[in-house]
Design a protein around this motif. Sequence first.
Motif, mmCIF file in Angstrom:
data_model
loop_
_atom_site.group_PDB
_atom_site.id
_atom_site.type_symbol
_atom_site.label_atom_id
_atom_site.label_comp_id
_atom_site.label_asym_id
_atom_site.label_seq_id
_atom_site.Cartn_x
_atom_site.Cartn_y
_atom_site.Cartn_z
ATOM 1 N N PHE A 1 53.219 22.702 51.412
ATOM 2 C CA PHE A 1 53.499 23.664 52.604
ATOM 3 C C PHE A 1 53.017 23.145 54.017
ATOM 4 O O PHE A 1 53.130 23.815 54.761
ATOM 5 C CB PHE A 1 52.646 25.026 52.194
ATOM 6 N N ASP B 1 53.901 27.614 59.317
ATOM 7 C CA ASP B 1 55.383 28.099 59.046
ATOM 8 C C ASP B 1 55.579 28.571 57.654
ATOM 9 O O ASP B 1 54.673 28.092 56.862
ATOM 10 C CB ASP B 1 56.142 27.075 59.269
ATOM 11 N N ASN B 2 56.511 29.261 57.296
ATOM 12 C CA ASN B 2 57.014 29.809 55.926
ATOM 13 C C ASN B 2 55.692 30.369 55.204
ATOM 14 O O ASN B 2 55.535 30.225 54.045
ATOM 15 C CB ASN B 2 57.127 28.330 55.045
ATOM 16 N N ARG B 3 54.960 31.302 56.041
ATOM 17 C CA ARG B 3 53.897 32.068 55.410
ATOM 18 C C ARG B 3 54.360 32.967 54.289
ATOM 19 O O ARG B 3 53.488 32.985 53.352
ATOM 20 C CB ARG B 3 53.275 32.940 56.567
ATOM 21 N N GLU B 4 55.439 33.518 54.407
ATOM 22 C CA GLU B 4 55.973 34.554 53.219
ATOM 23 C C GLU B 4 55.772 33.456 51.831
ATOM 24 O O GLU B 4 55.428 34.240 50.626
ATOM 25 C CB GLU B 4 57.164 35.192 53.569
ATOM 26 N N ALA B 5 56.552 32.469 51.762
ATOM 27 C CA ALA B 5 56.672 31.807 50.605
ATOM 28 C C ALA B 5 55.248 31.318 50.179
ATOM 29 O O ALA B 5 54.817 31.121 49.159
ATOM 30 C CB ALA B 5 57.790 30.597 50.960
ATOM 31 N N PHE B 6 54.496 30.846 51.170
ATOM 32 C CA PHE B 6 53.066 30.664 51.039
ATOM 33 C C PHE B 6 52.182 31.641 50.263
ATOM 34 O O PHE B 6 51.660 31.205 49.046
ATOM 35 C CB PHE B 6 52.290 30.039 52.130
ATOM 36 N N HIS C 1 53.300 32.248 46.889
ATOM 37 C CA HIS C 1 53.058 31.194 45.898
ATOM 38 C C HIS C 1 51.624 31.577 45.379
ATOM 39 O O HIS C 1 51.200 31.308 44.281
ATOM 40 C CB HIS C 1 53.171 29.823 46.461
#
Length: 155
Positions: free
Chosen positions: A144, A76-81, A84
């Motif tokens: 994450f 999940d939340n790959r774009e933010a990962f 980062h």
Amino acid sequence: MSTELNRVIAMIEKWMGEAELDPETLLLPLEDDEDTGRTWALKHGSAHVVINVQADEDDELAFLHIYAPILDVPADNREAFYRHLLERNFDSLTSCAFAIDEAEQVVITADRSTAGLSVDEFDELISYLSSFADYYDNVLADAFGATMLGESDEE
């Protein structure tokens, strides 16, 4: 095998010997012609580090590729990962960078030509890379929800 490649292989094996590591037991088989380089896998601190040195196609130059797999890419939340990781590449990782391998694992990598490479510079690269791996595996897993490599094997 090129003179430069031979020089760097001898330097790395000497470094391993001084660290009380046996280069022969750490040596991994190459997928291609074994005369074009060497690959070793070792543990440095808590980091699992792979060191590869290869000659170029003309057998004139040699290149060093060091990496440490640290965790799986979170589901999940790959774009933010990914953002980062890119930001840390810009502001935090001296001589190293985050990358994603074909197995969807986050690795910390360091690459350079071996021209002029000294044992002190090699040791510094290994130290930076393994320190970053020791630090960022926990930080990224906590932030994450990613699984640290080896963590699921221990359960």
